[in-house]
Write a protein that holds these residues in place. Sequence first.
Motif, short mmCIF file in Angstrom:
data_model
loop_
_atom_site.label_atom_id
_atom_site.label_comp_id
_atom_site.label_asym_id
_atom_site.label_seq_id
_atom_site.Cartn_x
_atom_site.Cartn_y
_atom_site.Cartn_z
N MET A 96 1.99 10.70 -0.69
CA MET A 96 3.24 11.61 -0.36
C MET A 96 4.36 11.12 -1.31
O MET A 96 5.25 11.82 -1.65
N ALA A 97 4.59 9.54 -1.23
CA ALA A 97 5.91 9.09 -2.14
C ALA A 97 5.57 9.45 -3.48
O ALA A 97 6.61 9.76 -4.08
N TYR A 98 4.19 9.41 -3.87
CA TYR A 98 4.10 9.83 -5.35
C TYR A 98 4.20 11.46 -5.54
O TYR A 98 4.74 11.72 -6.66
N ASP A 99 4.09 12.03 -4.72
CA ASP A 99 4.22 13.74 -4.83
C ASP A 99 5.73 13.87 -4.61
O ASP A 99 6.18 14.59 -5.57
N LEU A 190 6.03 -1.84 -1.14
CA LEU A 190 6.75 -2.09 -2.40
C LEU A 190 6.67 -0.82 -3.41
O LEU A 190 7.67 -0.44 -4.01
N PHE A 191 5.52 -0.22 -3.62
CA PHE A 191 5.25 0.84 -4.32
C PHE A 191 6.17 2.07 -3.99
O PHE A 191 6.75 2.65 -4.70
N ILE A 192 5.97 2.29 -2.67
CA ILE A 192 6.68 3.47 -1.83
C ILE A 192 8.18 3.35 -2.10
O ILE A 192 9.02 4.25 -2.65
N ILE A 193 8.66 2.10 -1.89
CA ILE A 193 10.18 1.91 -1.72
C ILE A 193 10.88 1.47 -3.28
O ILE A 193 11.75 2.13 -3.46
N VAL A 194 10.08 0.65 -3.81
CA VAL A 194 10.78 0.18 -5.38
C VAL A 194 10.53 0.92 -6.34
O VAL A 194 11.47 1.84 -7.00
N THR A 195 9.22 1.44 -6.65
CA THR A 195 8.73 2.34 -7.64
C THR A 195 9.05 3.90 -7.34
O THR A 195 9.98 4.42 -8.12
N CYS A 220 13.13 14.13 1.03
CA CYS A 220 12.57 12.70 0.93
C CYS A 220 12.80 12.02 2.38
O CYS A 220 12.09 11.07 2.64
N THR A 221 13.91 12.30 3.18
CA THR A 221 14.23 11.76 4.30
C THR A 221 13.32 11.60 5.27
O THR A 221 13.10 10.55 5.85
N SER A 222 12.54 12.62 5.49
CA SER A 222 11.38 12.62 6.53
C SER A 222 10.40 11.52 6.33
O SER A 222 10.19 10.93 7.26
N HIS A 223 9.93 11.77 5.04
CA HIS A 223 8.62 10.61 4.57
C HIS A 223 9.31 9.14 4.97
O HIS A 223 8.72 8.24 5.10
N LEU A 224 10.61 8.95 4.25
CA LEU A 224 11.26 7.67 4.29
C LEU A 224 11.34 7.17 5.68
O LEU A 224 11.09 6.04 5.98
N THR A 225 11.84 7.96 6.39
CA THR A 225 11.83 7.73 8.11
C THR A 225 10.45 7.15 8.49
O THR A 225 10.22 6.39 9.51
N THR A 226 9.25 7.94 8.43
CA THR A 226 7.95 7.62 8.90
C THR A 226 7.58 6.34 8.10
O THR A 226 6.96 5.52 8.93
N VAL A 227 8.05 6.10 7.15
CA VAL A 227 7.33 4.87 6.29
C VAL A 227 7.97 3.83 6.92
O VAL A 227 7.29 2.78 7.23
N ILE A 228 9.45 3.83 7.20
CA ILE A 228 9.94 2.57 7.83
C ILE A 228 9.44 2.42 9.23
O ILE A 228 9.33 1.36 9.76
#
Length: 298
Positions: A96-99, A190-195, A220-228
């Motif tokens: 999803m981050a790559y998407d 790291l891939f999700i956050i940095v790249t 991107c907000t929803s995805h980032l919330t779930t990742v954290i």
Amino acid sequence: MTCIIFIGFLFIYLLAVVGNVLFASLVSAMPQLHTPMYFFLWNLSIVDVTYISAIFPNLLSITLASNKKISFPGCITQLYFFIFCVDEEILILTCMAYDRYVAICSPLYYPLVMSKKMCTIMAALSLLTSTLNSLMFTFLTYSLSFCPSSEINHFFCEIRALMSLSNSDTASREMVLFIEDICLVFCTFLFIIVTSYVFIISSVLKIRSTKGRFKAFSSCTSHLTTVILFYGPILFLYIKPKSVYSKTQDGIISLLYVAVVPMLNPFVYTLRNKEFFGALKNMARIHGYNILCSIRHS
């Protein structure tokens, strides 16, 4: 207190299952949502239902009943599904981050890069990797020797809690688990956050209109919330040293990614999502029109 805890756990479980099943059903039923992002969200919902259902029914049983026993085959099965679902959730969140990265940083190439075939391949590789990885760790745990009766220092059959009960030497397995945590958990994080998000933020800041920036950030907000919410507890639990081990603390933190994340995911991805609610209104309008027509004909 037992009754109150049982009702609380039951509420979390039902909310997670009903929310994710309803979300997956709506995505399947609405053609407007047949996009790469919602395809991965559909996969995430299925994983969340499997994830919480592998642990919570047994947790509800031992909370309410006086019998707190679980058979060894039942424990190993629970361990397999736990590792499989954690790995699958990590890989789906990475997809999803790559998407989001392709959608914001290379929008002209998005239909070509994130084609239906490509999304299917990514989902299939995630499923295969999760299956093989969970089989490996399940076998490594199954081959250990245990006493006929042992008390698991956790509310489910967690791999480190099981290794600590074994009479065998678990040093090599713990090393494999640590390398796995670094490669799969830390590297994907790291891939999700940095790249992804470094490039995404830099691309969004180049957008001149405020409305365009807000729209890009909101996707991107929803995805980032779930990742954290998901990665935070896992990184803390599996990469911290043994010297800071705490049964109560680890149990509470485990509840965050075992129960809270599957429960919140459907709400995180639908709240303030105009595309989802627009498709839902269209679906309700069509069904309402069909019902009205059938009443008139009758």
